[in-house]
Motif scaffolding. Structure first.
Motif, mmCIF file in Angstrom:
data_model
loop_
_atom_site.group_PDB
_atom_site.id
_atom_site.type_symbol
_atom_site.label_atom_id
_atom_site.label_comp_id
_atom_site.label_asym_id
_atom_site.label_seq_id
_atom_site.Cartn_x
_atom_site.Cartn_y
_atom_site.Cartn_z
ATOM 1 N N LEU A 1 -2.239 24.089 3.810
ATOM 2 C CA LEU A 1 -1.602 24.429 5.589
ATOM 3 C C LEU A 1 -0.157 23.827 5.695
ATOM 4 O O LEU A 1 0.371 22.770 5.265
ATOM 5 C CB LEU A 1 -2.244 24.642 6.448
ATOM 6 C CG LEU A 1 -3.953 24.582 6.552
ATOM 7 C CD1 LEU A 1 -4.549 24.053 7.384
ATOM 8 C CD2 LEU A 1 -4.452 26.303 6.376
ATOM 9 N N ARG A 2 0.660 25.082 5.804
ATOM 10 C CA ARG A 2 1.897 24.982 6.813
ATOM 11 C C ARG A 2 2.284 24.665 7.943
ATOM 12 O O ARG A 2 0.887 24.680 8.554
ATOM 13 C CB ARG A 2 2.514 26.044 5.609
ATOM 14 C CG ARG A 2 2.788 26.232 4.251
ATOM 15 C CD ARG A 2 3.852 27.175 4.138
ATOM 16 N NE ARG A 2 3.406 27.279 2.267
ATOM 17 C CZ ARG A 2 4.131 27.066 1.165
ATOM 18 N NH1 ARG A 2 5.549 25.637 1.841
ATOM 19 N NH2 ARG A 2 4.352 27.321 0.098
ATOM 20 N N ILE A 3 2.861 23.919 8.151
ATOM 21 C CA ILE A 3 3.340 23.233 9.311
ATOM 22 C C ILE A 3 3.262 24.227 10.175
ATOM 23 O O ILE A 3 2.714 24.054 11.553
ATOM 24 C CB ILE A 3 4.509 22.866 9.462
ATOM 25 C CG1 ILE A 3 4.480 21.634 10.515
ATOM 26 C CG2 ILE A 3 5.837 23.601 9.867
ATOM 27 C CD1 ILE A 3 5.713 20.754 10.879
ATOM 28 N N GLY A 4 3.635 25.912 10.653
ATOM 29 C CA GLY A 4 3.058 26.557 11.662
ATOM 30 C C GLY A 4 2.166 27.130 11.311
ATOM 31 O O GLY A 4 1.445 26.916 12.495
ATOM 32 N N VAL B 1 -0.633 24.917 11.075
ATOM 33 C CA VAL B 1 -1.224 23.537 11.862
ATOM 34 C C VAL B 1 -0.772 23.285 12.923
ATOM 35 O O VAL B 1 -1.719 23.050 13.844
ATOM 36 C CB VAL B 1 -0.669 22.462 11.184
ATOM 37 C CG1 VAL B 1 -1.752 21.134 12.180
ATOM 38 C CG2 VAL B 1 -1.251 22.109 9.862
ATOM 39 N N ALA B 2 0.559 23.791 13.811
ATOM 40 C CA ALA B 2 0.284 24.060 14.745
ATOM 41 C C ALA B 2 -0.680 25.025 15.808
ATOM 42 O O ALA B 2 -0.978 24.781 16.570
ATOM 43 C CB ALA B 2 1.833 24.495 15.231
ATOM 44 N N ARG B 3 -0.741 25.968 15.319
ATOM 45 C CA ARG B 3 -1.138 26.822 16.053
ATOM 46 C C ARG B 3 -3.374 26.357 15.965
ATOM 47 O O ARG B 3 -3.767 26.550 17.249
ATOM 48 C CB ARG B 3 -1.348 28.107 15.049
ATOM 49 C CG ARG B 3 -0.339 29.155 15.497
ATOM 50 C CD ARG B 3 0.258 30.873 14.442
ATOM 51 N NE ARG B 3 -0.023 30.790 13.152
ATOM 52 C CZ ARG B 3 0.116 30.838 12.374
ATOM 53 N NH1 ARG B 3 1.854 30.557 12.267
ATOM 54 N NH2 ARG B 3 -0.294 30.705 11.214
ATOM 55 N N LEU B 4 -3.284 25.307 14.529
ATOM 56 C CA LEU B 4 -4.579 25.150 14.669
ATOM 57 C C LEU B 4 -4.767 23.835 16.216
ATOM 58 O O LEU B 4 -6.185 24.119 16.661
ATOM 59 C CB LEU B 4 -5.194 24.809 13.539
ATOM 60 C CG LEU B 4 -5.382 25.954 12.465
ATOM 61 C CD1 LEU B 4 -5.970 25.093 10.783
ATOM 62 C CD2 LEU B 4 -6.899 27.049 12.595
ATOM 63 N N THR B 5 -3.989 23.286 15.922
ATOM 64 C CA THR B 5 -4.159 21.915 16.611
ATOM 65 C C THR B 5 -3.677 22.235 18.234
ATOM 66 O O THR B 5 -3.676 21.303 19.011
ATOM 67 C CB THR B 5 -3.495 20.862 16.461
ATOM 68 O OG1 THR B 5 -1.928 21.744 16.292
ATOM 69 C CG2 THR B 5 -3.724 20.494 14.535
ATOM 70 N N GLY B 6 -2.904 23.249 18.737
ATOM 71 C CA GLY B 6 -2.028 22.889 19.761
ATOM 72 C C GLY B 6 -0.892 22.212 20.098
ATOM 73 O O GLY B 6 -0.273 22.288 21.395
ATOM 74 N N LEU B 7 -0.301 21.351 18.644
ATOM 75 C CA LEU B 7 0.787 21.178 19.135
ATOM 76 C C LEU B 7 2.045 21.735 18.289
ATOM 77 O O LEU B 7 1.767 22.803 17.855
ATOM 78 C CB LEU B 7 0.821 19.508 17.930
ATOM 79 C CG LEU B 7 -1.077 18.889 18.295
ATOM 80 C CD1 LEU B 7 -0.749 17.652 17.154
ATOM 81 C CD2 LEU B 7 -0.471 17.732 19.659
ATOM 82 N N SER B 8 3.608 21.680 18.645
ATOM 83 C CA SER B 8 4.702 21.913 18.651
ATOM 84 C C SER B 8 4.830 21.749 16.980
ATOM 85 O O SER B 8 3.807 20.618 16.766
ATOM 86 C CB SER B 8 5.257 21.259 19.393
ATOM 87 O OG SER B 8 6.144 20.809 19.842
ATOM 88 N N ALA B 9 5.526 22.521 16.489
ATOM 89 C CA ALA B 9 6.078 21.659 14.839
ATOM 90 C C ALA B 9 7.125 20.409 15.245
ATOM 91 O O ALA B 9 7.254 19.676 14.924
ATOM 92 C CB ALA B 9 6.902 22.608 14.455
ATOM 93 N N SER C 1 10.510 22.581 -2.298
ATOM 94 C CA SER C 1 11.377 22.898 -1.897
ATOM 95 C C SER C 1 11.479 21.149 -0.207
ATOM 96 O O SER C 1 12.172 21.092 0.986
ATOM 97 C CB SER C 1 11.727 24.444 -1.541
ATOM 98 O OG SER C 1 10.379 23.833 -0.175
ATOM 99 N N GLY C 2 10.763 20.163 0.164
ATOM 100 C CA GLY C 2 10.082 19.259 1.255
ATOM 101 C C GLY C 2 9.988 20.171 2.240
ATOM 102 O O GLY C 2 9.466 19.293 3.323
ATOM 103 N N GLU C 3 9.054 21.014 1.755
ATOM 104 C CA GLU C 3 7.997 21.832 3.333
ATOM 105 C C GLU C 3 6.372 20.892 2.927
ATOM 106 O O GLU C 3 6.134 20.564 2.152
ATOM 107 C CB GLU C 3 7.199 23.279 2.738
ATOM 108 C CG GLU C 3 8.633 24.213 3.151
ATOM 109 C CD GLU C 3 8.455 25.749 3.418
ATOM 110 O OE1 GLU C 3 8.084 26.286 3.977
ATOM 111 O OE2 GLU C 3 8.411 26.064 2.167
ATOM 112 N N ARG C 4 6.431 20.657 4.521
ATOM 113 C CA ARG C 4 4.845 20.305 4.278
ATOM 114 C C ARG C 4 3.841 20.264 4.521
ATOM 115 O O ARG C 4 3.815 21.960 4.773
ATOM 116 C CB ARG C 4 5.278 19.242 6.334
ATOM 117 C CG ARG C 4 5.581 18.190 6.138
ATOM 118 C CD ARG C 4 6.006 17.818 7.834
ATOM 119 N NE ARG C 4 6.805 16.152 8.820
ATOM 120 C CZ ARG C 4 7.948 16.540 8.151
ATOM 121 N NH1 ARG C 4 8.592 17.372 8.108
ATOM 122 N NH2 ARG C 4 8.423 15.368 8.685
ATOM 123 N N LEU C 5 3.012 20.078 3.536
ATOM 124 C CA LEU C 5 1.499 20.839 3.237
ATOM 125 C C LEU C 5 0.272 19.452 3.384
ATOM 126 O O LEU C 5 -0.178 18.424 3.401
ATOM 127 C CB LEU C 5 0.953 21.207 1.658
ATOM 128 C CG LEU C 5 2.429 22.078 1.223
ATOM 129 C CD1 LEU C 5 1.715 21.922 -0.125
ATOM 130 C CD2 LEU C 5 1.381 23.184 1.651
#
Length: 317
Positions: A12-15, A17-25, A45-49
């Motif tokens: 999952l990408r950070i966006g 995960v933000a929706r699933l957890t309710g935490l901001s990026a 490219s450095g994106e978090r997974l």
């Protein structure tokens, strides 16, 4: 079934995960870097997974944090330990207390002519946001609040530079705010990092109401409990080859958010391009110069951005 299982194991990408957890990026990055809450993999490219276990960890850590447990005490715990701690720590009274805290409204002051789409309604956390003030500048905001304090001040800063931190601190002191969110167009990397280290949440423009709600709620949770003026593009220095802005910032912002009367999103796109070009025009004018060659380059970039902005304004008209 095999296909569903593969989807469940997909990173999952950070966006997401933000929706699933309710935490901001912003908080996701901070919890990783400061507390080691998760260790996501990186793309080329450095994106978090993130994995599903990462999401479970974050949900449990957030639940414990809402119950008053310090992040530093639980962020590094194993997943099974987090589940055990949650089961033993969050009893009925703590859960009721957390729910009561979340039900309180967060008082927000919004400073900036292009943030008219941000509101206290329209998102999953809408009941928690109380926009008590809207203002184009800090001076009029102080008069309107008349000494009342707010939890968060949201500042529109088309450009972020070395002096932005002082502007943020002045706004917080003036309005009695505990935290700040900067919505910016362009910014120097070091200046943005300095804001984040100081506890200011930074969001790249444009932002939608949902992102605003998540950011405000996460910032107040991080602060614990609930609870000088924005620069105007119209004030850019004149140049003989660059026409002045044709539309006010407020008009352009309204075009971005208004419902189109034709089956085409081009007016929205044009308005957003104009906002970005105005931001880069000002950024180029303010960018720190180390030599005469630097000054000449940034002047050239400012002129190019201004001419482009004028062309897109003509297209929008």
């Amino acid at each position: 079934m095999a296909k569903a299982k593969n989807l469940d194991q997909a990173p999952l990408r950070i966006g997401a995960v933000a929706r699933l957890t309710g935490l901001s990026a912003h908080n996701l990055r901070k919890w990783e870097e400061r507390y080691g809450a998760v260790k996501p993999q990186r793309t080329g490219s450095g994106e978090r997974l993130y994995t599903r276990d990462d999401v479970r960890r974050l949900v449990l850590i957030k639940r414990l944090s809402n119950a008053g447990v310090p992040l530093g005490e639980v962020a590094g715990a194993a997943l099974e330990d987090l589940e055990r701690i949650c089961a033993s720590t969050i009893d009925e009274s703590a859960a009721m207390g957390a729910e009561s805290t979340l039900s309180q409204s967060i008082r927000v002051a919004i400073i900036g002519p292009s943030l008219s789409n941000l509101s206290g309604s329209g998102g999953p956390a809408a009941r928690e946001i109380d926009v008590v003030l809207r203002s184009d500048d800090l001076a009029s905001a102080e008069q309107k609040l008349a000494g009342q304090a707010v939890d968060i001040v949201v500042l529109e800063c088309p450009t972020v530079h070395d002096g932005t931190g002082d502007i943020v601190e002045k706004a917080k002191q003036t309005l009695g705010a505990r935290g700040a969110i900067v919505v910016y167009g362009f910014g120097a990397r070091l200046a943005l990092e300095a804001l984040r280290r100081a506890g200011t949440l930074t969001l790249r423009s444009p932002i939608d109401p949902g992102e605003f709600h998540r950011a405000a709620v996460s910032l107040v949770h991080e602060l614990g409990g609930n609870g000088a003026s924005s620069q105007k593009h119209a004030g850019l220095p004149a140049h003989p080859d660059v026409p002045p802005p044709r539309f006010s910032q407020d008009v352009v912002a309204k075009i971005v958010t208004m419902a189109p009367s034709i089956k085409c999103e081009c007016p929205h796109h044009l308005a957003q391009i104009i906002i970005n070009l105005r931001g880069f025009e000002q950024y180029s004018a303010e960018c720190e110069n180390q030599s005469p060659e630097d000054a000449e380059l940034h002047h050239y970039l400012k002129v190019v951005a201004g001419r482009s902005r004028a062309a897109f304004e003509e297209a929008l008209a």
